[in-house]
Design an enzyme around this catalytic site. Structure first.
Site, PDB file in Angstrom:
ATOM      1  N   GLU A 184     -17.254  43.798 -66.257  1.00  0.00           N
ATOM      2  CA  GLU A 184     -16.851  42.419 -66.514  1.00  0.00           C
ATOM      3  C   GLU A 184     -17.748  41.862 -67.620  1.00  0.00           C
ATOM      4  O   GLU A 184     -17.271  41.500 -68.690  1.00  0.00           O
ATOM      5  CB  GLU A 184     -16.977  41.580 -65.239  1.00  0.00           C
ATOM      6  CG  GLU A 184     -16.605  40.113 -65.420  1.00  0.00           C
ATOM      7  CD  GLU A 184     -16.902  39.267 -64.188  1.00  0.00           C
ATOM      8  OE1 GLU A 184     -16.381  38.141 -64.129  1.00  0.00           O
ATOM      9  OE2 GLU A 184     -17.660  39.709 -63.299  1.00  0.00           O
ATOM     10  N   HIS A 219     -17.971  45.526 -58.447  1.00  0.00           N
ATOM     11  CA  HIS A 219     -17.798  44.751 -59.666  1.00  0.00           C
ATOM     12  C   HIS A 219     -18.488  45.510 -60.803  1.00  0.00           C
ATOM     13  O   HIS A 219     -19.683  45.812 -60.725  1.00  0.00           O
ATOM     14  CB  HIS A 219     -18.456  43.382 -59.529  1.00  0.00           C
ATOM     15  CG  HIS A 219     -17.713  42.415 -58.653  1.00  0.00           C
ATOM     16  ND1 HIS A 219     -17.401  42.672 -57.341  1.00  0.00           N
ATOM     17  CD2 HIS A 219     -17.237  41.164 -58.925  1.00  0.00           C
ATOM     18  CE1 HIS A 219     -16.759  41.634 -56.840  1.00  0.00           C
ATOM     19  NE2 HIS A 219     -16.645  40.699 -57.780  1.00  0.00           N
ATOM     20  N   ASP A 229     -12.094  33.800 -57.833  1.00  0.00           N
ATOM     21  CA  ASP A 229     -12.572  32.544 -57.230  1.00  0.00           C
ATOM     22  C   ASP A 229     -11.635  31.434 -57.702  1.00  0.00           C
ATOM     23  O   ASP A 229     -11.994  30.644 -58.587  1.00  0.00           O
ATOM     24  CB  ASP A 229     -14.014  32.246 -57.664  1.00  0.00           C
ATOM     25  CG  ASP A 229     -14.959  33.399 -57.380  1.00  0.00           C
ATOM     26  OD1 ASP A 229     -15.349  33.580 -56.221  1.00  0.00           O
ATOM     27  OD2 ASP A 229     -15.297  34.128 -58.338  1.00  0.00           O
TER      28      ASP A 229
END
Length: 330
Positions: free
Chosen positions: A195, A192, A274
């Site tokens: 972001e 990740h 999610d």
């Protein structure tokens, strides 16, 4: 053929984060655990911002206490994914939530998850593989323990290693040992990045950790030289538009940079992250991208093939999934 009929490939899905709220509420009732404060009046998950989301996410994991809980969770998640056209999925798994990074316990949890994945493949036609993921804000030491769990269970099902959590916690280079351990075990790497932090975080993921895919990566658009470098390198971005919009990174679908990245030759994929937290599904992602950018079936088919090419599964699995995509193209 309509967009909702197109088979798709998902590379960025958190197993616990994909838990239907009703499933978690039911499990909490069974165990007499009160987590009612994490739900809105309509039964959905409730949070105020990304950092509160992380706390709600962790609270939602508290009823998930045994391998059997994770077996049931995996079936519930895959049923939802399959209903939205997903034929192949890679999910992030955290030994932090599966046995507290104890290797023996992790093996038990993993066996239950694999059992559910095999059942889903037989009955729902969806294939699942796992990416072991330390939690960034839990720190580098715990990430080392997670990496050892990953290395010891690498194989047909566990094919990748990544990192998630609070992007503003520590530096990616602090996790180099964990990524080196996973790499030496033959695991493929993602992280990740880009972001919440800016373009430099994407560069750091590539240079400090040696990843081949980037989770999110959308903030790269703020540095067009980096965008061109990503395109030239063939680095794949696991883009999660609905997630980015729900968390307020971008104000709406038309403002999301996925089309700009795609037009500049970056290999983008479409993912839900999610999904119940962000009120989305793969079908909704397709629909909203079609509305925002007038993307047609051809674009979505190409993106699905890009995702499959970037998948961390073995060649035989990839060939099997490719046949399903080709059958839909016929």
């Amino acid at each position: 053929m309509t967009l909702k009929d197109l088979p798709n490939v998902e590379l960025h899905l958190h197993l616990e984060g994909a838990a239907p709220p009703a499933f978690i509420r039911g499990l909490a009732r069974e165990k007499h655990i009160d987590i009612s404060g994490i739900f809105a009046e309509d039964g959905s998950y409730s949070y105020t911002d990304f950092w509160h989301f992380l706390k709600v996410y962790e609270a939602a994991c508290t009823p998930l206490q045994t391998p059997e809980d994770f077996r049931r969770l995996t079936l519930a998640v895959l049923e939802e994914s399959a209903a939205n056209g997903v034929i192949y999925s890679e999910t992030f798994l955290s030994p932090d939530f599966c046995g507290n990074r104890d290797l023996a316990a992790w093996r038990d949890y993993l066996a239950a998850i694999e059992d559910a994945a095999d059942q889903a493949e037989r009955t729902m036609g969806i294939t699942l593989r796992g990416i072991v993921t330390p939690i960034r804000h839990f720190g580098p030491d715990k990430a080392r323990e997670t990496a050892i769990c990953a290395a010891e269970t690498a194989g047909r099902f566990i094919t990748g290693f990544g990192i998630g959590g609070d992007e503003r916690s520590g530096k990616l280079k602090d996790f180099r040992w964990a990524f080196d351990c996973a790499r030496e075990a033959g695991l493929r790497l993602t992280a990740h990045a880009g972001e919440w932090n800016g373009p430099q975080e994407v560069r750091d993921a590539i240079t400090d950790l040696g990843v081949e895919r980037i989770g999110h990566g959308v903030r790269a658009i703020e540095d067009l030289a980096l965008v061109d470098e990503l395109a030239e390198r063939g680095t794949v971005l696991e883009v999660c538009p609905g997630s980015n919009i729900a968390l307020g990174i971008y104000p709406g679908w038309r403002a999301h940079p996925i089309e700009q990245l795609y037009d500049r030759g970056v290999k983008v994929t479409i993912n839900t992250d999610d999904p119940p937290f962000f009120h989305t599904t793969m079908a909704r992602e397709y629909d909203m991208l079609n509305r925002a950018f007038d993307w047609d079936e051809g674009v979505f088919r190409q993106i699905a093939r890009t995702a499959l090419d970037a998948a961390f599964c073995d060649a035989d699995t990839k060939a099997k999934i490719a046949k399903k995509l080709e059958a839909a193209d016929a």
